[in-house]
Design a protein around this motif. Structure first.
Motif, PDB file in Angstrom:
ATOM      1  N   VAL A 449       0.969  -0.938   0.151  1.00 22.09           N
ATOM      2  CA  VAL A 449      -0.286   0.006   0.103  1.00 22.09           C
ATOM      3  C   VAL A 449       0.837   1.258   0.135  1.00 22.09           C
ATOM      4  O   VAL A 449       1.891   1.180   0.654  1.00 22.09           O
ATOM      5  CB  VAL A 449      -0.892  -0.019   1.355  1.00 22.09           C
ATOM      6  N   ILE A 450       0.549   2.209  -0.922  1.00 20.29           N
ATOM      7  CA  ILE A 450       1.486   3.355  -0.935  1.00 20.29           C
ATOM      8  C   ILE A 450       0.550   4.679  -0.623  1.00 20.29           C
ATOM      9  O   ILE A 450      -0.885   4.535  -0.995  1.00 20.29           O
ATOM     10  CB  ILE A 450       2.166   3.466  -2.101  1.00 20.29           C
ATOM     11  N   VAL A 451       1.145   5.695  -0.280  1.00 22.93           N
ATOM     12  CA  VAL A 451       0.189   6.887   0.070  1.00 22.93           C
ATOM     13  C   VAL A 451       0.672   8.361  -0.847  1.00 22.93           C
ATOM     14  O   VAL A 451       2.085   8.192  -0.912  1.00 22.93           O
ATOM     15  CB  VAL A 451       0.531   7.259   1.546  1.00 22.93           C
ATOM     16  N   VAL A 460      -4.389  10.031  -1.072  1.00 19.89           N
ATOM     17  CA  VAL A 460      -4.858   8.684  -1.899  1.00 19.89           C
ATOM     18  C   VAL A 460      -3.914   7.664  -1.435  1.00 19.89           C
ATOM     19  O   VAL A 460      -2.847   7.665  -1.354  1.00 19.89           O
ATOM     20  CB  VAL A 460      -4.457   8.736  -3.418  1.00 19.89           C
ATOM     21  N   PHE A 461      -4.630   6.515  -0.836  1.00 14.38           N
ATOM     22  CA  PHE A 461      -3.770   5.263  -0.518  1.00 14.38           C
ATOM     23  C   PHE A 461      -4.291   4.172  -1.513  1.00 14.38           C
ATOM     24  O   PHE A 461      -5.603   4.148  -2.021  1.00 14.38           O
ATOM     25  CB  PHE A 461      -4.363   4.937   0.837  1.00 14.38           C
ATOM     26  N   THR A 462      -3.276   3.685  -2.127  1.00 19.74           N
ATOM     27  CA  THR A 462      -3.164   2.760  -3.346  1.00 19.74           C
ATOM     28  C   THR A 462      -2.716   1.281  -2.772  1.00 19.74           C
ATOM     29  O   THR A 462      -1.460   1.299  -2.679  1.00 19.74           O
ATOM     30  CB  THR A 462      -2.800   3.323  -4.236  1.00 19.74           C
ATOM     31  N   LEU A 463      -3.536   0.352  -3.011  1.00 20.92           N
ATOM     32  CA  LEU A 463      -2.969  -0.941  -3.013  1.00 20.92           C
ATOM     33  C   LEU A 463      -2.965  -1.613  -4.256  1.00 20.92           C
ATOM     34  O   LEU A 463      -3.512  -1.372  -5.203  1.00 20.92           O
ATOM     35  CB  LEU A 463      -4.256  -1.672  -2.188  1.00 20.92           C
ATOM     36  N   THR A 464      -1.601  -1.949  -4.501  1.00 23.60           N
ATOM     37  CA  THR A 464      -1.292  -2.769  -5.601  1.00 23.60           C
ATOM     38  C   THR A 464      -0.881  -4.171  -5.709  1.00 23.60           C
ATOM     39  O   THR A 464      -0.231  -4.495  -4.535  1.00 23.60           O
ATOM     40  CB  THR A 464      -0.159  -2.208  -6.346  1.00 23.60           C
TER      41      THR A 464
END
Ligand code: ADP
Length: 468
Positions: A449-451, A460-464
């Protein structure tokens, strides 16, 4: 013991290879130099015989001879005389030349193997060879052509061992030098091996120390350098660093967890003490029990979180995997959470169709719930949350964007630590475990997870997650 044996083995193989190379070189040198020497001997023989050709003359009468030159030799021959000049080299450098009549009668000069060569026919201008007592001799004949000398031959002989003498000097030198060279190389090799393996000793010592003293702060110090052993030491140091950090985080986690458990426990104990001081009304008892229940729930939540972290860390099979329809999961979680409408915040979502992932449904929905809860908690009045699911570059991407208070740049990496709460959080609401749990779940599935965040504007928190 092992270290010594590596050192010994390196030196042994190195020395053995060296002996082989040196032996091979010597054999090659001997072979080539022997060929050259034999050719030189033959050329020398030809040269001496050719030179001697001019030193023989025939005179009809002794009166024709200039007798002042009294060192010349005279031999009566047929009707006249043969004059052999004193420059005639009958024995020089073990090359012997003799003057023969065609019927093999030696008139003048020397031939150490005269008896053995008597059967060998004259061959004008050709080098022949014969073996006498296991020794090889070269023979070179020249027919004399001047007037009166037509029936005479010059025959030169030389032993091939004339050269062997020179070669044997080479052998003697090499017999002394070869062992000396090998000895020197082995001592040098052993020394170099010892030096090269020295850093390994240092690495072992440090590793031993760390094991014995349980001190992960120690580092291997090999001084400057870029070779493989320095790289190995760097890798070890990196590993120690990571282990140290991991242990430190573990210690911190335990200490934070006990701290977090102590507070509700103190409240419960205080509440019990207070309520038991004297008889209370039913209403007071109910109130006290409610406080105890609240604190108990808090403790139970924390204990569950701690258990989950431990299970995720150890990749226990408590969390089985299956094909999860992420599209459906996002749709149902978002539909439910859109109903919260806390602070007048509205939630919208956009999920790509038919996105499935091989993972744990419960954990994935917990991750999404944590991110959306944070977006509500740190969102602004009448703000917006936007959840998006899509596939890109072979990865599953799931982002939760809000237009809330945002996070300072320095804090953006720290917020994933367990129990970490940034300045913007209103203390008392959470425990600082939501994001670290989300990150742990992402890692459990091989992703992260990056912010991205701008203070005052939102995050924006994104899970890849990697797709197979
Ligand atoms: P907490 O229980 O405090 O929410 P989290 O681990 O979920 O713990 O988050 C850690 C910290 O990260 C929070 O204390 C908060 O400061 C910050 N944070 C998390 N999500 C957001 C967000 N959407 N916007 C702003 N800050 C956030």
């Amino acid at each position: 013991m092992k270290r010594l044996s590596i050192r010994f083995r390196i030196t042994f193989w190195f020395t053995a290879a060296l002996i082989l190379v040196v032996l091979f070189t010597y054999v090659a040198i001997f072979f080539v130099s022997d060929q050259i020497l034999q050719k030189t001997i033959r050329d020398n023989l030809i040269e001496i015989v050719e030179d001697n050709v001019d030193e023989v003359e025939f005179y009809q009468s002794i009166a024709d001879v200039n007798l002042s030159d009294d060192v010349d030799h005279f031999i009566r021959y047929g009707e006249g005389y043969l004059e052999i000049d004193d420059d005639f080299l009958d024995a020089v450098n073990q090359v012997y030349t003799a003057l023969y009549q065609e019927d093999d009668v030696l008139l003048y000069g020397e031939n150490p193997i005269s008896r053995q060569v008597s059967g060998v026919g004259f061959a004008d201008g050709h080098v022949q060879h014969i073996h006498v007592d296991d020794r090889k001799y070269y023979i070179f004949d020249r027919k004399l052509t001047e007037d009166g000398l037509e029936e005479l031959w010059l025959r030169g002989v030389v032993s091939e061992e004339q050269g062997t003498v020179q070669n044997s000097t080479l052998i003697q030198i090499s017999i002394i030098f070869l062992p000396l060279l090998v000895l020197l190389a082995s001592v040098g090799g052993y020394w170099i091996a010892a030096r090269a393996l020295g850093p390994i000793q240092e690495i072992c010592r440090t590793a031993d120390q760390i094991g014995r003293e349980n001190d992960l702060k120690k580092r291997i110090d090999l001084g400057g350098g870029q070779d493989e052993l320095h790289q190995l030491a760097d890798s070890f140091n990196d590993m120690f660093e990571k282990l140290d950090k991991a242990f430190e985080a573990e210690r911190q986690f335990t200490s934070n967890a006990s701290h977090e458990l102590r507070t509700p426990m103190s409240v419960i104990l205080a509440q019990c003490e207070y309520i038991l001081e004297e008889p209370r009304t039913a209403g007071e008892y109910e109130e006290a029990l409610k406080v105890i229940q609240r604190q108990g729930k808090k403790m139970s939540g924390l204990i569950n979180d701690m258990l989950d972290f431990a299970r995720l860390d150890s990749h226990s099979d408590r969390y089985g995997k299956e094909n999860v329809s992420v599209t459906e999961l996002v749709t149902s979680v978002c539909t439910d959470m859109a109903l919260i409408r806390e602070k007048g915040i509205s939630l919208r979502f956009d999920a790509e169709n038919d996105v499935t992932f091989y993972g744990n449904r419960e954990l994935l929905s917990r991750l999404l719930i944590n991110l959306i809860s944070n977006a509500y908690r740190y969102g602004r009045e009448d703000g917006h949350i936007f959840v998006r699911l899509w596939l890109g570059n072979g990865k599953l991407c799931l982002s939760v964007a809000d237009d809330g208070i945002g996070i300072d740049r320095e804090e953006q990496q720290k917020i994933f630590r367990r129990f970490y709460q940034a300045d913007n959080s209103r203390s008392g609401i959470g425990l600082g475990l939501g994001l670290s749990m989300a990150q742990e779940i992402a890692r459990f599935h091989g992703g992260e997870v990056i912010v991205e965040s701008t203070p005052g504007k939102g995050s924006v928190f994104t899970l890849t997650l990697p797709m197979p």
